[in-house]
Design an enzyme around this catalytic site. Sequence first.
Site, PDB file in Angstrom:
ATOM      1  N   SER A  61       0.941  -1.191  -0.018  1.00  0.00           N
ATOM      2  CA  SER A  61      -0.116  -0.016  -0.023  1.00  0.00           C
ATOM      3  C   SER A  61       0.683   1.293  -0.017  1.00  0.00           C
ATOM      4  O   SER A  61       0.221   2.439  -0.385  1.00  0.00           O
ATOM      5  CB  SER A  61      -0.855   0.050   1.222  1.00  0.00           C
ATOM      6  OG  SER A  61      -1.903  -1.050   1.001  1.00  0.00           O
ATOM      7  N   GLU A  63       3.295   1.739  -1.639  1.00  0.00           N
ATOM      8  CA  GLU A  63       3.676   2.088  -3.161  1.00  0.00           C
ATOM      9  C   GLU A  63       2.352   2.663  -3.789  1.00  0.00           C
ATOM     10  O   GLU A  63       2.548   3.161  -5.062  1.00  0.00           O
ATOM     11  CB  GLU A  63       4.262   1.030  -4.018  1.00  0.00           C
ATOM     12  CG  GLU A  63       5.781   0.745  -3.425  1.00  0.00           C
ATOM     13  CD  GLU A  63       5.849   0.125  -2.127  1.00  0.00           C
ATOM     14  OE1 GLU A  63       5.158  -0.699  -1.748  1.00  0.00           O
ATOM     15  OE2 GLU A  63       6.919   0.412  -1.556  1.00  0.00           O
ATOM     16  N   VAL A  86      -4.174  -2.908   4.801  1.00  0.00           N
ATOM     17  CA  VAL A  86      -3.222  -2.824   5.877  1.00  0.00           C
ATOM     18  C   VAL A  86      -3.530  -3.229   7.114  1.00  0.00           C
ATOM     19  O   VAL A  86      -4.950  -2.843   7.797  1.00  0.00           O
ATOM     20  CB  VAL A  86      -2.739  -1.390   6.018  1.00  0.00           C
ATOM     21  CG1 VAL A  86      -1.386  -1.321   6.962  1.00  0.00           C
ATOM     22  CG2 VAL A  86      -2.394  -0.700   4.651  1.00  0.00           C
ATOM     23  N   ILE A  87      -3.097  -4.369   7.812  1.00  0.00           N
ATOM     24  CA  ILE A  87      -3.574  -5.187   8.930  1.00  0.00           C
ATOM     25  C   ILE A  87      -2.890  -4.739  10.186  1.00  0.00           C
ATOM     26  O   ILE A  87      -1.620  -5.017  10.138  1.00  0.00           O
ATOM     27  CB  ILE A  87      -3.867  -6.439   8.657  1.00  0.00           C
ATOM     28  CG1 ILE A  87      -4.551  -6.768   7.540  1.00  0.00           C
ATOM     29  CG2 ILE A  87      -4.544  -7.219   9.926  1.00  0.00           C
ATOM     30  CD1 ILE A  87      -4.839  -7.922   6.954  1.00  0.00           C
ATOM     31  N   ASP A  90      -0.360  -7.217  11.638  1.00  0.00           N
ATOM     32  CA  ASP A  90       0.551  -7.687  10.942  1.00  0.00           C
ATOM     33  C   ASP A  90       1.855  -6.811  11.074  1.00  0.00           C
ATOM     34  O   ASP A  90       2.934  -7.294  10.326  1.00  0.00           O
ATOM     35  CB  ASP A  90       0.183  -7.804   9.314  1.00  0.00           C
ATOM     36  CG  ASP A  90      -0.502  -8.846   9.046  1.00  0.00           C
ATOM     37  OD1 ASP A  90      -0.963  -9.748   9.884  1.00  0.00           O
ATOM     38  OD2 ASP A  90      -0.869  -9.001   7.861  1.00  0.00           O
ATOM     39  N   HIS A  93       4.594  -0.969  11.790  1.00  0.00           N
ATOM     40  CA  HIS A  93       4.603   0.285  11.227  1.00  0.00           C
ATOM     41  C   HIS A  93       2.906   0.478  10.581  1.00  0.00           C
ATOM     42  O   HIS A  93       3.124   1.151   9.507  1.00  0.00           O
ATOM     43  CB  HIS A  93       5.696   0.567  10.338  1.00  0.00           C
ATOM     44  CG  HIS A  93       5.917  -0.486   8.993  1.00  0.00           C
ATOM     45  ND1 HIS A  93       6.398  -1.659   9.434  1.00  0.00           N
ATOM     46  CD2 HIS A  93       6.004  -0.301   7.756  1.00  0.00           C
ATOM     47  CE1 HIS A  93       6.495  -2.303   8.304  1.00  0.00           C
ATOM     48  NE2 HIS A  93       6.099  -1.196   7.303  1.00  0.00           N
ATOM     49  N   ARG A 132     -14.718  -7.798   5.311  1.00  0.00           N
ATOM     50  CA  ARG A 132     -14.863  -6.357   4.271  1.00  0.00           C
ATOM     51  C   ARG A 132     -14.626  -6.845   2.820  1.00  0.00           C
ATOM     52  O   ARG A 132     -14.747  -6.050   1.835  1.00  0.00           O
ATOM     53  CB  ARG A 132     -14.175  -5.323   5.067  1.00  0.00           C
ATOM     54  CG  ARG A 132     -14.603  -4.693   6.249  1.00  0.00           C
ATOM     55  CD  ARG A 132     -13.544  -3.667   6.775  1.00  0.00           C
ATOM     56  NE  ARG A 132     -13.972  -3.065   8.077  1.00  0.00           N
ATOM     57  CZ  ARG A 132     -14.184  -3.666   9.198  1.00  0.00           C
ATOM     58  NH1 ARG A 132     -13.688  -4.953   9.303  1.00  0.00           N
ATOM     59  NH2 ARG A 132     -14.601  -3.182  10.128  1.00  0.00           N
TER      60      ARG A 132
END
Length: 159
Positions: A61, A63, A86-87, A90, A93, A132
Amino acid sequence: MARFEGRFSDASDLRIAVVVARFNDLITGKLLSGCLDCLSRHGIDTSETSSQLDIAWVPGSFELPLLAQTLAESERYEVVITLGAVIRGDTPHFDVVVAEASKGIATAARESGVPVIFGVLTTDTMQQALERAGIKSNLGWSYAMQALEMGSLMRALPG
Ligand code: INI
């Protein structure tokens, strides 16, 4: 009084780019499927030989903004859709990746004058992301609808 709004019935000839992050491709692949299903059912040619739709893959994400802005400024597309996931669980950052993706995507739209749809799922867990991206609903479909609305809205504006 002028009233400007997007019309889905006028959107079937829009030129569209979709930028997809490979990171968490279990999720982003499902978002892409939902997105393409919606576009196809609104008259967009989503076949391999389509001349109105292109798909670009990026590593993650982070990029998405660079590709989104480059494609938006190419004058080939009327709307760009970004898809990412984006999880929080995981990545330590998480906040950095989400902040850069969201700021960069907003900047890409403003600087290019082309709508860039923010299709980045941000969740605490993989389970929430799956919900989702197909288990309960597929937000890829919604991002496609928002792209059709914005693309046709931009056409409706004067000038
Ligand atoms: N990219 C994502 O799209 N989602 C994530 O959850 C993620 N995590 O967990 O780190 C992620 N990282 C990769 C990042 O987007 C860049 O591709 C990488 O840092 C190289 O610039």
